[in-house]
Design a protein around this motif. Sequence first.
Motif, PDB file in Angstrom:
ATOM      1  N   UNK A  31      84.534  21.378 141.817  1.00  0.00           N
ATOM      2  CA  UNK A  31      83.589  21.572 142.908  1.00  0.00           C
ATOM      3  C   UNK A  31      83.615  22.983 143.478  1.00  0.00           C
ATOM      4  N   UNK A  32      84.451  23.836 142.929  1.00  0.00           N
ATOM      5  CA  UNK A  32      84.557  25.192 143.462  1.00  0.00           C
ATOM      6  C   UNK A  32      83.316  25.993 143.094  1.00  0.00           C
ATOM      7  N   UNK A  33      82.638  26.618 144.073  1.00  0.00           N
ATOM      8  CA  UNK A  33      81.454  27.421 143.747  1.00  0.00           C
ATOM      9  C   UNK A  33      81.826  28.614 142.882  1.00  0.00           C
ATOM     10  N   UNK A  34      80.944  28.967 141.984  1.00  0.00           N
ATOM     11  CA  UNK A  34      81.150  30.114 141.103  1.00  0.00           C
ATOM     12  C   UNK A  34      81.088  31.398 141.923  1.00  0.00           C
ATOM     13  N   UNK A  35      82.016  32.312 141.645  1.00  0.00           N
ATOM     14  CA  UNK A  35      82.018  33.623 142.296  1.00  0.00           C
ATOM     15  C   UNK A  35      81.300  34.603 141.380  1.00  0.00           C
ATOM     16  N   UNK A  36      80.184  35.174 141.857  1.00  0.00           N
ATOM     17  CA  UNK A  36      79.410  36.123 141.061  1.00  0.00           C
ATOM     18  C   UNK A  36      79.753  37.555 141.457  1.00  0.00           C
ATOM     19  N   UNK A  37      79.542  38.473 140.527  1.00  0.00           N
ATOM     20  CA  UNK A  37      79.816  39.888 140.790  1.00  0.00           C
ATOM     21  C   UNK A  37      78.578  40.761 140.641  1.00  0.00           C
ATOM     22  N   UNK A  38      77.573  40.303 139.890  1.00  0.00           N
ATOM     23  CA  UNK A  38      76.350  41.090 139.758  1.00  0.00           C
ATOM     24  C   UNK A  38      75.191  40.192 139.360  1.00  0.00           C
ATOM     25  N   UNK A  39      73.971  40.679 139.624  1.00  0.00           N
ATOM     26  CA  UNK A  39      72.774  39.898 139.371  1.00  0.00           C
ATOM     27  C   UNK A  39      71.694  40.815 138.812  1.00  0.00           C
ATOM     28  N   UNK A  40      70.833  40.250 137.970  1.00  0.00           N
ATOM     29  CA  UNK A  40      69.737  41.023 137.400  1.00  0.00           C
ATOM     30  C   UNK A  40      68.495  40.157 137.310  1.00  0.00           C
ATOM     31  N   UNK A  41      67.410  40.783 136.886  1.00  0.00           N
ATOM     32  CA  UNK A  41      66.121  40.102 136.815  1.00  0.00           C
ATOM     33  C   UNK A  41      65.423  40.510 135.521  1.00  0.00           C
ATOM     34  N   UNK A  42      64.919  39.529 134.795  1.00  0.00           N
ATOM     35  CA  UNK A  42      64.119  39.791 133.593  1.00  0.00           C
ATOM     36  C   UNK A  42      62.941  38.837 133.590  1.00  0.00           C
ATOM     37  N   UNK A  43      61.735  39.380 133.751  1.00  0.00           N
ATOM     38  CA  UNK A  43      60.557  38.520 133.819  1.00  0.00           C
ATOM     39  C   UNK A  43      60.642  37.615 135.028  1.00  0.00           C
ATOM     40  N   UNK A  44      60.655  36.308 134.793  1.00  0.00           N
ATOM     41  CA  UNK A  44      60.760  35.330 135.879  1.00  0.00           C
ATOM     42  C   UNK A  44      62.122  34.657 135.895  1.00  0.00           C
TER      43      UNK A  44
END
Length: 628
Positions: free
Chosen positions: A326-339
């Motif tokens: 149940x532990x939420x994922x820890x993210x370090x970066x995000x990107x966008x491609x199309x939709x």
Amino acid sequence: MTQPPQQPPHDPPQGGFGAPQDPPSGGFGAPQDPPSGGFGAPTPPPPPGPPQQPPTEPGYGYPQGQPQQPPTQPGYGFPQGQPQQPPTQPGYGFPQQGQQQPPTQPGYGFPQQGQQQPYGYPTAPMQPAHPAPPQGGGGKKFSTQAQIIVAAVVAIALIVGGGIWYASGDGDGKKDEAGTSAGTSGENKGGKGGDGQDGGSTGGKEKAPANVDSAVGFQLPQPKVTDVTSVDGSWVTDKVYVKSGINEVVGYDLDSGKKVWSIPLDGQVCGASRHMTKDFKTAILFEEAKRTKAKKYQTCTQVGALDLATGKLLWNKSITASTGGDRPVRFTEVTLSGTTVAAGGLDGGAAFKLADGAELWKPKVSTDGCYDLGYGGGEALATVRKCGTYEDPQLVIQMLNPTTGAPLSSFKMPAGVDYASIVSTKPLVVAADVGDTAGDGSRKSHFFSIDETTGKLTTRISADAEKYAARCGSTEVEQCQHLAVGNNRIYLPTEEHEGTGESFSRTNEIVSFDLTTGKQTGDRADAGEKFTMFPLRMDGTNIIAYREPPYDKGGEVVSIDGSTFKQTVLMRNPADKAVRDAETSFTPDYAEFRYEQGRFFISETMISAPRKSSLDDKEYLVVSFHTS
């Protein structure tokens, strides 16, 4: 099953660069008036110093002083090991014996006066300008006679060649070949260095106005914080300039800097996509709660989408890994491609629909311990997939179907590569520090041009960190900067080197490599005497670049023709000291530069707690300029 390693808190230790000052009356976000007395006249350059000794060993473009020991390699933006000693011989911007000190200006990642920090550590503004970089040691010492002979040979070579020779690897480990100069001459005038009269750029949308001299748009002070805080993320729409703030994202009027709207967030922004859709939508990461004195660090778990046209948070959510309970994922970066919004971290990657946040795929670790470390977006979607153990990793570059996450092609990176960065997805270009040979914290020694359809290597380009000044993140997948990809080429700035004019003048160039052959093309755009330059982005077939100013001029934004490499100045900023000090208060490796249609914005990506200082230096979150 091998679990991925856990990563320490993403926030750097206290004491990072960019300590904010208390905002002036009027509140954060109010445009700032210039200091009383006006901007003043440019300060004259210092008188020439005493003659310098010839080099003991000629390095790449740095014929000065005794060889210095290179600094130990720091992590990305954070000092490792012991502080390094500055060069014994002063570089451009340092006073010589018997000289008066010229006005100061931030150097390019070097420690400020009174501090000794390793290269790559964020430095505060108002540090000496462009100190001479340390040279590599080693080798036998030359006699005085040999020194004179070598210096003469180097001087003749420079005269005959018309400038510095730039070597390029052929991707097969063969001997480097010398590039040739084309298109520019290094003079700060005209299309060959600058005032836009014969550049004739026609390959992009950005055109030079009738008057390229700019005016100050607005200056936003840094908000007050108690610890190192990320303010990563900035975008320009047709109506607003958007910047991450403290627990919010704010849209400012393009010209006045007046706050148009604000998007409140549950926590601090901890990641932002550099990409934006045509209708001004983008993606961010933010922490699950606001920071407190009791809990200075919060977990980066929230993924969200922003509508920058309306100033709305479209959706936000956290997600759990398929193997993480149940532990939420820890993210370090995000990107966008199309939709597709794709977020990555050490728990693996996940993807969402931009419109409503519906999950497209969740983080998962395969039976062989492989997981998506992060993604590169833009025209296509690619991932750096990490397999194996922490001590013996194997990286795989995959092109992905943005909707399903299914791999379309795969390329195995060579052994000895612990991390890789995606420079471009179409064409697919990847940067890596092979065998930890870069040695300067830039995290790149080679670029890999990969066929995105078949996954086969097209060519491998050697980019010696002592020659080329682009920079990538140490663990982040999509954090390369000061370079551009277009026209089947990669455009890189060279490291600073001694100019041909007055003593201690520094300059550099932008050169290119062919992504099919791996060879240097011979294109070269000179920054001009006392300027240094680096690419910001592509504009059609042209390159938009920023020319960092010396202590007595303002910076410039130029368009470099992708065919002729001639330069056209799009903007020339004021040389007045107060304006110049604001413009140069940003360290380029830790700032965001945005140029769109006659408007130029420079902003911080990280700020920290106030520092005690005897100088009343203003520190800015954003400064902007515009032409009429």
